[in-house]
Write a protein that holds these residues in place. Structure first.
Motif, PDB file in Angstrom:
ATOM      1  N   SER A 134       0.930  -1.143  -0.206  1.00  0.00           N
ATOM      2  CA  SER A 134       0.028  -0.085   0.086  1.00  0.00           C
ATOM      3  C   SER A 134       0.863   1.261   0.110  1.00  0.00           C
ATOM      4  O   SER A 134       2.044   1.151   0.682  1.00  0.00           O
ATOM      5  N   PRO A 135       0.260   2.201  -0.885  1.00  0.00           N
ATOM      6  CA  PRO A 135       1.110   3.570  -0.643  1.00  0.00           C
ATOM      7  C   PRO A 135       1.502   4.014   0.688  1.00  0.00           C
ATOM      8  O   PRO A 135       2.475   4.662   0.993  1.00  0.00           O
ATOM      9  N   ILE A 136       0.408   4.067   1.375  1.00  0.00           N
ATOM     10  CA  ILE A 136       0.664   4.438   2.632  1.00  0.00           C
ATOM     11  C   ILE A 136       1.603   3.817   3.812  1.00  0.00           C
ATOM     12  O   ILE A 136       2.422   4.398   4.386  1.00  0.00           O
ATOM     13  N   VAL A 137       1.717   2.364   3.534  1.00  0.00           N
ATOM     14  CA  VAL A 137       2.627   1.581   4.246  1.00  0.00           C
ATOM     15  C   VAL A 137       4.061   1.899   3.594  1.00  0.00           C
ATOM     16  O   VAL A 137       4.952   2.020   4.244  1.00  0.00           O
ATOM     17  N   ALA A 138       4.225   2.064   2.375  1.00  0.00           N
ATOM     18  CA  ALA A 138       5.366   2.281   1.695  1.00  0.00           C
ATOM     19  C   ALA A 138       5.862   3.667   2.368  1.00  0.00           C
ATOM     20  O   ALA A 138       7.014   3.851   2.462  1.00  0.00           O
ATOM     21  N   GLY A 139       4.925   4.717   2.310  1.00  0.00           N
ATOM     22  CA  GLY A 139       5.544   5.942   2.851  1.00  0.00           C
ATOM     23  C   GLY A 139       5.906   5.819   4.292  1.00  0.00           C
ATOM     24  O   GLY A 139       6.911   6.495   4.761  1.00  0.00           O
ATOM     25  N   VAL A 140       5.298   4.927   5.265  1.00  0.00           N
ATOM     26  CA  VAL A 140       5.738   4.739   6.466  1.00  0.00           C
ATOM     27  C   VAL A 140       7.296   4.264   6.540  1.00  0.00           C
ATOM     28  O   VAL A 140       7.914   4.573   7.232  1.00  0.00           O
ATOM     29  N   ILE A 141       7.428   3.321   5.845  1.00  0.00           N
ATOM     30  CA  ILE A 141       8.664   2.477   5.646  1.00  0.00           C
ATOM     31  C   ILE A 141       9.770   3.494   5.242  1.00  0.00           C
ATOM     32  O   ILE A 141      10.798   3.448   6.044  1.00  0.00           O
TER      33      ILE A 141
END
Length: 308
Positions: A134-141
């Motif tokens: 997910s783009p949100i998960v990628a952003g957090v990573i």
């Protein structure tokens, strides 16, 4: 005995013309299949777009009855420096990320279709994995990786004896992190498109060029690139439109920071419409963005037709 003539019609019987029911069935099936797409297009694009266009001429705040105010939202929009700042930052992000994404996806695809590459199946899974996140998960990573006080990248930098970098408080470094993260996430899908295009290039072209003494770069430049030109156009077009609409990953990565220095146009629309409850003004910004996206698509189509 005399032979009697046999009527062919008695053997074959009367010819039956296709009934109207079958004709209706053949015509109804395509209409039914296309009708689903038409309904979805109307519900999720035409109807919201029409509402946005109507709201852009009102002072609608999400509550109550909107009041028609004419072109006031657009006049306010073109006099707003924050709008221009977010738009310029979005263009800068697109200019940096789209070429990098194109080069990375094409390079990886060329390696995966090469006869000299080993472990292609595992490599495809590894390179395609970012597309599944997910783009949100990628952003957090990526936010964790480039954290200033706890990030893994700064940890490696300090272990090498250098000073940690201000990945989150420096506007240019923060934008660079967004570009890297977007390239990492968007390369996978474009890679698959390029793999399909590269496999369709006739091998006879490369064999003939190799016999003529062309090296690898010459074969790639004069055979591969012209052969995949339509695919390159598609990848650049989709990447450009996606970059102009980037939101979720940036929101999770740095929230448009530091401050508002990296606020993209979609974040500006979100903040104006949902945080400030100015739906009418946000709708006007959305209409301007729609015109910009249409212009980008039409310009790229015109350039592609001239080259063809």
């Amino acid at each position: 005995m005399t032979a009697t003539a046999i009527d062919p019609k008695r053997l074959t019987g009367p010819r039956k013309r296709p009934g109207k029911g079958r004709r209706v069935q053949y015509r109804f099936a395509p209409l039914a299949l296309a009708g689903v797409n038409i309904v979805l297009f109307g519900v999720f694009f035409v109807w919201p777009g029409s509402l946005g266009l109507i709201y852009s001429f009102t002072d609608y705040t999400g509550l109550g009855t909107p009041e028609f105010i004419g072109m006031d939202n657009y006049e306010k929009l073109f006099a707003d420096p924050t709008f221009y700042d977010s738009l310029l930052r979005t263009f800068l992000f697109a200019v940096l990320s789209v070429p990098l994404m194109y080069v990375m996806s094409l390079s990886i695809a060329a390696l995966l279709v090469s006869n000299y590459t080993k472990g292609k199946a595992a490599a495809k899974i590894v390179f395609f994995f970012p597309w599944l996140i997910s783009p949100i998960v990628a952003g957090v990573i990526w936010r964790w990786m480039f954290g200033e006080s706890f990030g893994f990248v700064n940890y490696l930098i300090t272990r090498l004896g250098a000073d940690p970098l201000a990945w989150q408080t420096d506007p240019d470094l923060a934008l660079m992190v967004v570009v890297i993260a977007a390239t990492w996430g968007g390369t996978a899908f474009n890679m698959l498109i390029f793999i399909a295009a590269l496999k369709n290039v006739p091998r006879a072209y490369y064999e003939a060029a190799e016999i003529d003494g062309a090296n690898a770069w010459q074969r790639f430049r004069h055979i591969t690139l012209p052969s995949i030109a339509p695919t390159s156009f598609l990848v650049i077009l989709l990447s450009s439109l996606g970059a102009m609409k980037e939101f979720a990953m940036v929101q999770a990565l740095n929230g448009g920071g530091p401050g508002t220095s990296n606020t993209f146009i979609i974040q500006y629309i979100y903040q104006t419409g949902f945080q400030r409850a100015d739906i009418g003004y946000a709708s006007a910004v959305s209409m301007i963005l729609l015109l910009i996206l249409l212009t980008i698509a039409l310009v790229q189509l015109a350039v592609n037709r001239r080259r063809a």
